[in-house]
Scaffold this motif. Sequence first.
Motif, PDB file in Angstrom:
ATOM      1  N   HIS A 201      25.083   3.526  48.841  1.00 16.80           N
ATOM      2  CA  HIS A 201      25.986   4.673  48.637  1.00 16.80           C
ATOM      3  C   HIS A 201      27.448   4.324  48.884  1.00 16.80           C
ATOM      4  O   HIS A 201      27.813   3.886  50.060  1.00 16.80           O
ATOM      5  N   GLY A 202      28.301   4.708  47.859  1.00 21.12           N
ATOM      6  CA  GLY A 202      29.727   4.433  48.179  1.00 21.12           C
ATOM      7  C   GLY A 202      30.270   5.400  49.143  1.00 21.12           C
ATOM      8  O   GLY A 202      30.927   4.956  50.184  1.00 21.12           O
ATOM      9  N   ILE A 203      30.129   6.747  48.885  1.00 25.72           N
ATOM     10  CA  ILE A 203      30.475   7.708  49.990  1.00 25.72           C
ATOM     11  C   ILE A 203      29.048   7.869  50.609  1.00 25.72           C
ATOM     12  O   ILE A 203      28.066   8.019  50.295  1.00 25.72           O
ATOM     13  N   GLU A 204      29.117   7.357  52.128  1.00 27.35           N
ATOM     14  CA  GLU A 204      27.792   7.069  52.633  1.00 27.35           C
ATOM     15  C   GLU A 204      27.194   8.464  53.067  1.00 27.35           C
ATOM     16  O   GLU A 204      27.539   9.575  53.216  1.00 27.35           O
ATOM     17  N   LYS A 205      25.789   8.347  52.815  1.00 23.75           N
ATOM     18  CA  LYS A 205      24.806   9.430  53.116  1.00 23.75           C
ATOM     19  C   LYS A 205      24.900   9.928  54.535  1.00 23.75           C
ATOM     20  O   LYS A 205      25.060  11.081  54.981  1.00 23.75           O
ATOM     21  N   LYS A 206      24.599   8.970  55.746  1.00 25.12           N
ATOM     22  CA  LYS A 206      24.417   9.286  56.961  1.00 25.12           C
ATOM     23  C   LYS A 206      25.815   9.918  57.400  1.00 25.12           C
ATOM     24  O   LYS A 206      25.768  10.873  58.275  1.00 25.12           O
ATOM     25  N   ARG A 207      26.827   9.081  57.418  1.00 26.49           N
ATOM     26  CA  ARG A 207      27.921   9.257  57.717  1.00 26.49           C
ATOM     27  C   ARG A 207      29.015  10.351  57.500  1.00 26.49           C
ATOM     28  O   ARG A 207      29.659  11.175  58.091  1.00 26.49           O
ATOM     29  N   THR A 208      28.641  10.526  56.082  1.00 27.23           N
ATOM     30  CA  THR A 208      29.498  11.893  55.377  1.00 27.23           C
ATOM     31  C   THR A 208      28.809  12.911  54.507  1.00 27.23           C
ATOM     32  O   THR A 208      29.219  13.804  54.882  1.00 27.23           O
ATOM     33  N   ILE A 209      27.952  12.301  53.678  1.00 28.69           N
ATOM     34  CA  ILE A 209      27.239  13.368  52.942  1.00 28.69           C
ATOM     35  C   ILE A 209      26.512  14.409  53.645  1.00 28.69           C
ATOM     36  O   ILE A 209      26.654  15.714  53.588  1.00 28.69           O
ATOM     37  N   ILE A 210      25.663  13.670  54.242  1.00 27.51           N
ATOM     38  CA  ILE A 210      24.741  14.919  55.446  1.00 27.51           C
ATOM     39  C   ILE A 210      25.539  15.632  56.198  1.00 27.51           C
ATOM     40  O   ILE A 210      25.346  16.931  56.249  1.00 27.51           O
ATOM     41  N   PRO A 211      26.562  15.002  56.981  1.00 27.17           N
ATOM     42  CA  PRO A 211      27.224  16.049  57.941  1.00 27.17           C
ATOM     43  C   PRO A 211      28.091  17.027  57.169  1.00 27.17           C
ATOM     44  O   PRO A 211      28.175  18.100  57.547  1.00 27.17           O
ATOM     45  N   THR A 212      28.459  16.748  55.890  1.00 28.88           N
ATOM     46  CA  THR A 212      29.298  17.597  55.169  1.00 28.88           C
ATOM     47  C   THR A 212      28.613  18.564  54.533  1.00 28.88           C
ATOM     48  O   THR A 212      28.793  19.802  54.639  1.00 28.88           O
ATOM     49  N   ILE A 213      27.007  18.285  54.015  1.00 30.07           N
ATOM     50  CA  ILE A 213      26.286  19.555  53.703  1.00 30.07           C
ATOM     51  C   ILE A 213      26.082  20.212  55.025  1.00 30.07           C
ATOM     52  O   ILE A 213      25.958  21.687  54.693  1.00 30.07           O
ATOM     53  N   VAL A 214      25.584  19.786  56.146  1.00 28.69           N
ATOM     54  CA  VAL A 214      25.225  20.825  57.191  1.00 28.69           C
ATOM     55  C   VAL A 214      26.497  21.661  57.577  1.00 28.69           C
ATOM     56  O   VAL A 214      26.375  22.871  57.843  1.00 28.69           O
TER      57      VAL A 214
END
Length: 274
Positions: A201-214
């Motif tokens: 993932h370019g935009i990181e799943k654990k560091r960025t995407i998941i926290p943003t979803i939450v």
Amino acid sequence: MGSKFKVTSLKADTKYGIVASDLENLMDKGCQKLQLSREGCRVCLFEDGTEVDAEYFSRLKDNCKLIILEQGQKWNGEIRYYLKEILHEYDNSSDELITTAKSMLSEEIRPKKRKLLQYFVEDSTENITAENRDDDQKWFEGLNPRFKTKSDYMSFSCGRRMRNYLAEGAFDEDRCTFIHSINPYGSRENRIVFSTWNLDHGIEKKRTIIPTIVKTVKQQKIDNRKVKRFYSLLFTLANLKLVHIVCHKKTEHKLSCDPPKTCMGKKRKRNSLS
């Protein structure tokens, strides 16, 4: 006084009404009515097989249907039970069952039930178990006569696709600077290296995407546009690259979930696997 329930067992031919104030009371009365040994028994919802404990019991509604299972018994739910009974009944007359399902598709039924019936009809009429060309000639139409079995063709097709894997480079590059490519058929070493390639993932799943979803969900700012955006970032090539282990940078990427302004957002030609 307690609530009313309808209980049955795998051995019973009917459901019995009982009144129980708690789970233990239900187990005692139910086992007595069904003539079961109390030891090792457990209670499940008749509808879907969910096991009922003391806490869940307090949320059960009046006239809820329950099944008491003896030790070692399993229950997958009402629908699967009746489906199994139907399939057993029509074991020697599958054509009649398919005809009935097709006729039901012409009636006014709910979309979910219609889809299930369509899946059943399609699966029942396909020749999935056939392997040889002579047993399923329609499947082989248009293919080279040298393919005698379905496995022969699928092995050839998959192998042809796999020989053309090309790496796409690190997350912050438009292409692989090392010009990585690999043929897992070439050697044992290549086969082993091939197994280490992965999607990054370019935009990181654990560091960025998941926290943003939450954060978005907590703020109740979710909408269809954001759902599509998150899906794109998590599961599509808009944010995924096939990466050789040498090019897989484990450092923080520092890319946000905002509309892309980096190289990840540039429109670039993807490597074909065909």
